[in-house]
Design a protein around this motif. Structure first.
Motif, mmCIF file in Angstrom:
data_model
loop_
_atom_site.group_PDB
_atom_site.id
_atom_site.type_symbol
_atom_site.label_atom_id
_atom_site.label_comp_id
_atom_site.label_asym_id
_atom_site.label_seq_id
_atom_site.Cartn_x
_atom_site.Cartn_y
_atom_site.Cartn_z
ATOM 1 N N HIS A 197 0.840 -1.284 0.055
ATOM 2 C CA HIS A 197 -0.261 0.112 0.015
ATOM 3 C C HIS A 197 0.770 1.280 0.029
ATOM 4 C CE1 HIS A 197 -3.174 -2.619 0.640
ATOM 5 N NE2 HIS A 197 -2.797 -3.185 1.655
ATOM 6 N N GLU A 198 2.014 1.183 -0.639
ATOM 7 C CA GLU A 198 2.875 2.372 -0.802
ATOM 8 C C GLU A 198 2.824 3.045 -2.123
ATOM 9 O OE1 GLU A 198 6.725 0.519 -0.516
ATOM 10 O OE2 GLU A 198 6.582 0.127 1.576
ATOM 11 N N ALA A 199 2.127 2.472 -2.979
ATOM 12 C CA ALA A 199 2.007 3.139 -4.137
ATOM 13 C C ALA A 199 0.719 2.493 -4.966
ATOM 14 C CB ALA A 199 3.076 2.909 -5.230
ATOM 15 N N GLN A 200 0.066 3.385 -5.958
ATOM 16 C CA GLN A 200 -0.891 2.817 -6.632
ATOM 17 C C GLN A 200 -0.380 2.779 -8.058
ATOM 18 O OE1 GLN A 200 -4.407 2.356 -5.937
ATOM 19 N NE2 GLN A 200 -3.527 2.900 -3.946
ATOM 20 N N VAL A 201 -0.909 1.332 -8.536
ATOM 21 C CA VAL A 201 -0.252 1.123 -9.841
ATOM 22 C C VAL A 201 -1.226 0.880 -11.017
ATOM 23 C CG1 VAL A 201 0.890 -1.030 -11.098
ATOM 24 C CG2 VAL A 201 1.593 -0.496 -9.016
ATOM 25 N N ILE A 202 -0.998 1.309 -12.068
ATOM 26 C CA ILE A 202 -1.881 1.734 -13.172
ATOM 27 C C ILE A 202 -1.419 0.740 -14.334
ATOM 28 C CG2 ILE A 202 -3.319 3.131 -14.625
ATOM 29 C CD1 ILE A 202 -3.124 5.076 -12.307
#
Length: 110
Positions: free
Chosen positions: A71-76
């Motif tokens: 939960h350290e970054a959003q990935v798209i």
């Protein structure tokens, strides 16, 4: 891709970065790793080239997915061209979290 994100940059919502911004003489891999480790949002550009690159697949994608899982970054993920992404590391990881839309296909708009 940069043109599509330009309005978000103008509004101050994002700051863009990619590997072509690495300064000559600096370590390419250190620059990439550092930016991946600090990004809040990561566009994971998927193509036959990125899936065939050992560094992209085994290092960059692993760091990206670890940050996502923690939960350290959003990935798209953005599928740039048709490729075997369904059996890839990112697909297996993200789909296990229910993070991919049901009709995930290659983009023709970029």
């Amino acid at each position: 891709m940069e043109k599509h994100l330009e309005q978000l940059k103008r509004e101050g919502l994002i700051k863009g970065w990619h590997d072509r911004k690495i300064v000559a003489g600096s370590s390419r891999f250190q620059g990439l790793d550092q930016h991946i480790k600090n990004a809040d949002i990561i566009l994971l550009l998927v193509s036959p080239d990125s899936l065939s690159s050992d560094y992209c697949y085994e290092v960059e994608m692993q760091i990206t997915l670890d940050r996502y899982k923690n939960h350290e970054a959003q990935v798209i993920p953005v599928i740039l061209r048709p490729c075997d992404w369904q059996s890839s590391l990112f697909y297996v990881s993200l789909s296990s979290y229910g993070s991919l839309p049901p009709r995930f296909t290659a983009s023709s708009a970029l």
